[in-house]
Design a protein around this motif. Structure first.
Motif: not given
Length: 402
Positions: A177, A181, A351
């Protein structure tokens, strides 16, 4: 009195009870079995039970490293490269682990090693790792990581995983994640004592409940650190312990500096809807909206609902307008094609589009230009609750807000 025998190639279990009770139990066992079959059909051949976190991987060209701080209620595990198991321990324990993500990583996925400890060219692996002895060491490590960020960008992202999650699985999911991201925040994983077994739903529920005080303590430590903003992301059963810990903080009256709170995201929350509404009555309407990420085709939450006697789970709630009235912004991923067979991990796909999604949410669904006819009113005037279909990098979703 009736007896039912449940048999497979290895075991025979006899259960006695009234016909009605046995029918109810059989249905619940069937739901768990169906969930197990769905999960295993898309799973790798072996789960990361031991050795997959053995430190020492070299620095590979193109690979990215992420330093993860850990706060946990899990018991330390003796086998090398495992760190924590699924049993409960006290007091709160801590660790610092550097995870390497391979250059050929595919967004939304975890490249699991086929054998421990893995190859940094192709797999998620650990470069360095060690325990942190006590709260003071944890806070020092956190502040040291924050100090590497410029002022104005000293943020923390706290992640709380869900049911049926081994320690390595929670750690690597969080690394995925953070990586996808491109998050500049310091990642902190709160990992409670899940045994990582489908049949241990009740144990996991009790472990999550037991961890409330420790998560509250972790949240207070982070807010008291040098962090300028604290963002919280919880998944599945992790939402139960998260909302309970926040509720305890609210009831105590001893509130941390609330101005530091950034985004609060509840992804696929495995919480009874009525329980959640009662929790929200204690909180009152929040000053800033929180986010509920859900999908109405979530098979894992469907099994959870069946086990819970048919009570709707928050992460599969169909009455999204009611959630918006409570102060939530609902991100409905029902139209998103899942990468897992249970449709329970769709949140992981967000993400990659996190910056674009954050920008969309920051502008507000009412004020987004060009929505036109795609914007629809729910349960009242357009100014009350609106639902806006959105596509970001080809990912279809619906945003519902007040």
């Amino acid at each position: 009195m009736v007896t039912i025998s449940l048999m497979d190639a290895q075991d025979c279990v006899c259960i006695r009870g009234t016909p009605a009770a046995l029918v109810s139990l059989a249905r619940r066992l069937s739901a768990v079995a169906a969930l197990a079959a769905a999960s295993l059909s898309g799973a790798c051949a072996a789960r990361p039970e031991t050795g997959f976190l053995a430190p020492g991987a070299g620095i590979e060209a193109g690979a990215a490293a992420h330093t993860m701080l850990v706060a946990t209620t899990r018991k330390r595990d003796e086998p090398p490269g495992t760190f924590f198991d699924g049993e409960r321990a006290s007091p709160l324990d801590f660790a610092r682990i550097e995870v390497s993500v391979p250059a050929r990583h595919k967004p939304g996925e975890i490249e699991w090693a086929s054998t421990a400890p893995g190859d940094p060219k192709t797999d998620f692996v650990v470069r360095q790792a060690g325990y942190l002895e006590g709260e003071k060491a944890f806070v020092r490590a956190l502040n040291a990581q924050l100090a590497t960020r410029p002022r104005g960008s000293r943020k923390v992202l706290l992640f709380i995983h869900g049911y049926n999650t081994m320690f390595a699985e929670g750690l690597y999911r969080f690394a995925q994640l953070v990586h996808d991201a491109k998050s500049p925040a310091v990642p902190v994983l709160f990992t409670w004592a899940s045994r990582g077994e489908l049949t241990q739903y009740v144990y996991d529920t009790n472990s999550a409940t037991t961890a409330r005080d420790d998560l509250e303590r972790t949240i207070r430590l982070i807010f008291a650190s040098d962090a300028e903003q604290v963002n919280i992301l919880a998944h599945s059963m992790g939402n139960w312990v998260t909302v309970e810990a926040l509720r305890q903080i609210k009831i105590s009256g001893d509130l941390p500096p609330i101005g530091k709170l950034g985004n609060l995201v509840l992804a696929a929350p495995d919480i009874d809807v009525d329980v959640f509404k009662s929790q929200m009555r204690r909180f009152g309407k929040p000053r800033k909206p929180f986010y509920i990420v859900l999908s109405k085709d979530d098979k894992a939450l469907g099994a959870s609902r069946f086990i819970a006697g048919g009570q709707e789970r928050l992460g599969a709630e169909s009455h999204t307008a009611e959630l918006a009235e409570l102060g939530a912004v609902v991100i409905d991923l029902s139209d998103v094609k899942a990468t897992d067979s249970t449709n329970h991990d769709k949140f992981a796909q967000l993400a990659e589009i996190a910056p674009q999604l954050e920008s969309t949410l920051a502008h507000g669904v009412h004020r987004r230009p060009g929505t036109g006819a795609a914007q629809e009113a729910l349960g009242g005037s357009l100014e009350a609750i609106v639902s806006v279909p959105v596509q970001i990098l080809g990912l279809p979703m619906k945003i519902i807000a007040q």
